[in-house]
Design a protein around this motif. Structure first.
Motif, PDB file in Angstrom:
ATOM      1  N   LYS A   8       0.924  -1.212   0.000  1.00  0.00           N
ATOM      2  CA  LYS A   8      -0.033  -0.005   0.084  1.00  0.00           C
ATOM      3  C   LYS A   8       0.960   1.128  -0.006  1.00  0.00           C
ATOM      4  O   LYS A   8       0.429   2.350  -0.399  1.00  0.00           O
ATOM      5  CB  LYS A   8      -1.126   0.083   1.076  1.00  0.00           C
ATOM      6  CG  LYS A   8      -1.800  -0.906   1.108  1.00  0.00           C
ATOM      7  CD  LYS A   8      -3.019  -0.981   2.347  1.00  0.00           C
ATOM      8  CE  LYS A   8      -4.036  -1.839   1.939  1.00  0.00           C
ATOM      9  NZ  LYS A   8      -4.931  -1.761   0.795  1.00  0.00           N
ATOM     10  N   GLU A  68       0.451  -1.782  -4.888  1.00  0.00           N
ATOM     11  CA  GLU A  68      -0.857  -1.559  -4.801  1.00  0.00           C
ATOM     12  C   GLU A  68      -1.403  -0.693  -5.783  1.00  0.00           C
ATOM     13  O   GLU A  68      -1.929  -0.849  -7.169  1.00  0.00           O
ATOM     14  CB  GLU A  68      -1.545  -1.537  -3.483  1.00  0.00           C
ATOM     15  CG  GLU A  68      -3.142  -1.190  -3.713  1.00  0.00           C
ATOM     16  CD  GLU A  68      -3.654  -1.128  -2.284  1.00  0.00           C
ATOM     17  OE1 GLU A  68      -4.021   0.074  -2.126  1.00  0.00           O
ATOM     18  OE2 GLU A  68      -4.335  -2.081  -1.740  1.00  0.00           O
ATOM     19  N   ARG A  69      -0.710   0.547  -5.781  1.00  0.00           N
ATOM     20  CA  ARG A  69      -1.230   1.604  -6.760  1.00  0.00           C
ATOM     21  C   ARG A  69      -0.777   1.530  -8.181  1.00  0.00           C
ATOM     22  O   ARG A  69      -1.427   1.860  -9.056  1.00  0.00           O
ATOM     23  CB  ARG A  69      -0.609   2.989  -5.886  1.00  0.00           C
ATOM     24  CG  ARG A  69      -1.217   3.608  -4.968  1.00  0.00           C
ATOM     25  CD  ARG A  69      -0.650   4.855  -4.226  1.00  0.00           C
ATOM     26  NE  ARG A  69      -1.324   5.007  -2.878  1.00  0.00           N
ATOM     27  CZ  ARG A  69      -2.295   5.878  -2.628  1.00  0.00           C
ATOM     28  NH1 ARG A  69      -3.017   6.163  -3.648  1.00  0.00           N
ATOM     29  NH2 ARG A  69      -2.788   5.728  -1.623  1.00  0.00           N
ATOM     30  N   CYS A 127      -7.818  -3.544   8.929  1.00  0.00           N
ATOM     31  CA  CYS A 127      -8.316  -2.235   8.296  1.00  0.00           C
ATOM     32  C   CYS A 127      -9.874  -1.843   9.055  1.00  0.00           C
ATOM     33  O   CYS A 127     -10.728  -2.738   9.043  1.00  0.00           O
ATOM     34  CB  CYS A 127      -8.510  -1.996   6.960  1.00  0.00           C
ATOM     35  SG  CYS A 127      -6.929  -2.376   5.838  1.00  0.00           S
ATOM     36  N   ASN A 169     -11.854   3.221  -2.643  1.00  0.00           N
ATOM     37  CA  ASN A 169     -10.490   2.981  -2.080  1.00  0.00           C
ATOM     38  C   ASN A 169     -10.262   1.429  -1.842  1.00  0.00           C
ATOM     39  O   ASN A 169     -11.198   0.876  -1.070  1.00  0.00           O
ATOM     40  CB  ASN A 169     -10.350   3.887  -0.971  1.00  0.00           C
ATOM     41  CG  ASN A 169      -8.958   4.028  -0.289  1.00  0.00           C
ATOM     42  OD1 ASN A 169      -8.248   2.978  -0.203  1.00  0.00           O
ATOM     43  ND2 ASN A 169      -8.404   5.195  -0.140  1.00  0.00           N
ATOM     44  N   SER A 171      -8.465   0.169   0.349  1.00  0.00           N
ATOM     45  CA  SER A 171      -8.445   0.118   1.737  1.00  0.00           C
ATOM     46  C   SER A 171      -9.813  -0.240   2.528  1.00  0.00           C
ATOM     47  O   SER A 171      -9.908  -0.516   3.610  1.00  0.00           O
ATOM     48  CB  SER A 171      -7.706   1.039   2.511  1.00  0.00           C
ATOM     49  OG  SER A 171      -6.450   1.238   2.271  1.00  0.00           O
ATOM     50  N   TYR A 531     -10.812   7.385  -5.259  1.00  0.00           N
ATOM     51  CA  TYR A 531      -9.326   6.917  -4.729  1.00  0.00           C
ATOM     52  C   TYR A 531      -8.273   7.208  -5.991  1.00  0.00           C
ATOM     53  O   TYR A 531      -8.586   7.169  -7.147  1.00  0.00           O
ATOM     54  CB  TYR A 531      -8.892   5.309  -4.814  1.00  0.00           C
ATOM     55  CG  TYR A 531      -7.799   4.600  -4.517  1.00  0.00           C
ATOM     56  CD1 TYR A 531      -7.036   4.706  -3.572  1.00  0.00           C
ATOM     57  CD2 TYR A 531      -7.194   3.949  -5.752  1.00  0.00           C
ATOM     58  CE1 TYR A 531      -6.071   4.099  -3.602  1.00  0.00           C
ATOM     59  CE2 TYR A 531      -6.246   3.075  -5.659  1.00  0.00           C
ATOM     60  CZ  TYR A 531      -5.224   3.565  -4.511  1.00  0.00           C
ATOM     61  OH  TYR A 531      -4.176   2.668  -4.604  1.00  0.00           O
ATOM     62  N   MET A 556      -0.965  -1.304   7.009  1.00  0.00           N
ATOM     63  CA  MET A 556      -2.335  -1.155   6.317  1.00  0.00           C
ATOM     64  C   MET A 556      -3.004  -0.220   7.340  1.00  0.00           C
ATOM     65  O   MET A 556      -3.681   0.598   6.851  1.00  0.00           O
ATOM     66  CB  MET A 556      -2.928  -2.370   6.438  1.00  0.00           C
ATOM     67  CG  MET A 556      -2.341  -3.538   5.180  1.00  0.00           C
ATOM     68  SD  MET A 556      -3.243  -5.141   5.410  1.00  0.00           S
ATOM     69  CE  MET A 556      -4.597  -4.848   4.558  1.00  0.00           C
ATOM     70  N   GLN A 559      -1.609   3.078   6.799  1.00  0.00           N
ATOM     71  CA  GLN A 559      -2.130   3.560   5.175  1.00  0.00           C
ATOM     72  C   GLN A 559      -3.532   4.454   5.525  1.00  0.00           C
ATOM     73  O   GLN A 559      -3.782   5.506   4.896  1.00  0.00           O
ATOM     74  CB  GLN A 559      -2.241   2.770   4.281  1.00  0.00           C
ATOM     75  CG  GLN A 559      -2.764   2.849   2.954  1.00  0.00           C
ATOM     76  CD  GLN A 559      -1.959   3.894   2.432  1.00  0.00           C
ATOM     77  OE1 GLN A 559      -0.940   4.281   2.704  1.00  0.00           O
ATOM     78  NE2 GLN A 559      -2.402   4.458   0.991  1.00  0.00           N
TER      79      GLN A 559
END
Length: 566
Positions: A8, A68-69, A127, A169, A171, A531, A556, A559
């Motif tokens: 992340k 991830e991005r 999360c 998002n 997350s 996101y 996580m 983030q």
């Protein structure tokens, strides 16, 4: 070292020299500093070197595990190429082989043995701000049947599309597989099967398990956490939807998402055929979740065009494994969901004979029985209609009722065609047709974005009619000319945004949102929820450096804090 192992936060070679020094990773990476775009180009080059789609899927899942991005940047920027690799049709093979390709957790496995402790299990997910859950029990994965715990590939893939196609998002997304066993004997005998090796639990024990799960999700993540039911067997799918649709923020994508995207295609198709929706006759090949869900939504849409729902149902016919669904057929098999569409007519067991009898305007495949729309049937449809509507919606590709080439070829280029899996363009007698893919990805990510943006209490059936109309209205005249009944996939982010805005407007106007006061701009509200695949909080390296060494799940949590402060 931990700083570059968290997917992340990891930026790969995009870390600047200053960031590398502050994070304590200077020297752990090659000295080259690359932009995200340069890394994206490298990912595509690597993909193009790989021959088999299942190996491309594995490569992309490993990319998700480490950056991830970048994964979502690649997927969102190259939807037409990448989506079939991370979802239909490749995800079907991925589920079958999930025991071999499982690498690290991307979601949660909750088993029947956790009954009585589901809240404790959910509490292990690091999360806190989960807004969307996609859950399956693995009993009816695509057209492949009972894959048990290995059905996890489906909610993982679905939620990847929530992010890539609508900007939810990641997350806030949680894939879950409810493992109650499997009746797939091959898996029970397979030493590499990753799930519980027992027959499926049914009856009251199953229902109590689902009830505890729903209750614990609301307790852990809040009553407005969206729960998407996915790939449940139709014996459970309909009744679970009816049981929880008014007490939880939930929908069933196989019933309602499929219905919405199919209806949207039909709304576009009637623009091309010049036959009004209320005057059409529909014959479904299949009478399961997808078919009945679509039939119900068509009836609702037709009723808004000036006829009653009862009159609308008279124009909708179902054909299942026992033949045409009629009231007096000797085999019976007319359950509660099929009953509204059972007609006073003679039993017919052959599909081509049913076409002769019903004389449909549109034939819609949703039975996962490949190549059932034969040359004979397509030619019969072409004799009945100047422009026959032929939707082969079953997945994966091997289960499609016919190919695009067959539909256009056997109809002399007159068919209005859509499919569940992607087909390449077809050249026929000087014309080029671009078949539309009636994929639920046009609908469910937008529903998820609307739920997150507006903090929805419930998902009413009207949502799926609004989504279908919004999607159909976004097909351009140029796309219609190409034979498309859906917008081009490379426009799907803008399409999803518009659908989400339309849904949020309806929710706010009808008291379905917890937001108060009503926002001045719905467009701005939805945009704020989206996101950004490029943005990582500029202060993240400072915060992480202060925290010292933490494990991956703690990252996580970090983030979420960073994104809330961004």
């Amino acid at each position: 070292m931990e700083n570059i192992l968290n997917s992340k936060l990891n930026k790969g070679l995009a870390y600047s020299t200053e960031e590398r020094q502050r994070l304590g990773i200077h020297g752990l990476l090659p000295p080259c500093v690359q932009t995200q775009e340069a890394q994206e180009h490298l990912v595509l080059e690597n993909l193009h070197r790989i021959k088999e789609d299942i190996d491309k899927y594995t490569y992309l899942m490993h990319l998700l595990d480490r950056n991830e991005r970048l994964f979502y940047k690649v997927l969102s920027s190259h939807v037409e190429e990448i989506m079939p690799l991370v979802y239909t049709p490749t995800v079907g093979e991925a589920c079958i082989k999930y025991g071999f390709i499982f690498n690290q957790p991307k979601g949660m496995f909750i088993t029947i043995k956790d009954k009585g402790h589901i809240y404790d299990v959910l509490s292990n997910w690091p999360c806190q701000n989960v807004k969307v859950i996609c859950v399956t029990d693995g009993e009816r994965i695509l057209g492949l049947g009972d894959l048990g715990a290995q059905g996890m590939g489906i909610p993982v893939g679905k939620l990847a599309l929530y992010t890539a196609l609508a900007g939810v998002n990641p997350s806030q997304c949680l894939p879950i597989t409810l493992d109650v066993g499997t009746n797939n004997q091959a898996y029970l005998n397979d030493p590499n099967y990753i799930g519980l090796k027992q027959k499926r639990v049914t009856g009251k024990e199953y229902d109590d398990f689902i009830e505890e799960f729903i209750t614990c999700v609301k307790k852990r993540f809040g009553s407005t956490c969206l729960i998407q039911f996915e790939d449940f067997h139709n014996t459970n799918a309909f009744r679970l939807l009816e049981k929880y649709r008014d007490t939880a923020c939930t929908f069933n994508d196989d019933i309602q998402g499929t219905a919405s995207v199919a209806l949207s295609g039909l709304l576009t198709a009637v623009k091309m055929t010049k036959v009004e929706l209320k005057d059409c006759v529909f014959l479904f090949y299949g009478a399961g979740e997808a078919a009945i869900g679509t039939a119900n939504l068509i009836a609702l849409a037709m009723s808004e065009k000036g006829i009653s729902e009862e009159q609308a149902r008279e124009k909708i016919w179902l054909f299942d494994s026992k033949g045409l669904v009629v009231k007096n057929r000797p085999e019976g098999g007319i359950n509660h969901e099929k009953a509204p569409y059972a007609k006073d007519a003679k039993p017919i067991k052959v599909l081509s004979d049913a076409v002769d009898f019903v004389k449909p305007t549109a034939i819609i495949g949703a039975a996962a029985q490949g190549r059932q729309f034969t040359e004979e049937i397509i030619k019969k449809m072409s004799k009945l209609n100047k422009r026959p509507i032929i939707f082969a919606l079953s997945n994966p590709t091997s289960k499609a009722e016919c190919t695009a080439e067959e539909a256009y070829g056997h109809s002399e280029g007159q068919a209005v065609f859509a499919s569940g899996s992607p087909f390449k363009k077809v050249d026929f007698k000087g014309r080029t047709f671009h078949p539309g893919q009636g994929n639920n990805c046009y609908i469910f990510p937008a529903v998820g974005l609307a739920a997150v943006a507006a903090d929805l209490k419930h998902i009413p059936e009207k949502f799926f009619l609004i989504a279908a109309e919004s999607l159909s209205n976004q097909v351009t005249s140029e796309e219609l000319e190409e034979g498309r009944v859906y917008p081009k996939l490379n426009r799907i982010q803008e399409v999803s945004f518009k659908i989400a805005v339309d849904l949020v407007k309806y929710a706010l106007d009808n008291g379905l949102s917890n937001l108060y006061p009503k926002p001045k701009s719905v467009e701005s509200l939805v945009k704020e929820a989206i996101y950004d695949t490029k943005q990582i909080n500029k202060n993240s390296h400072v915060i992480i450096a202060q925290l010292g060494s933490v494990n991956k799940f703690q990252f996580m949590q970090i983030q979420i804090t960073l994104e809330r402060s961004a």
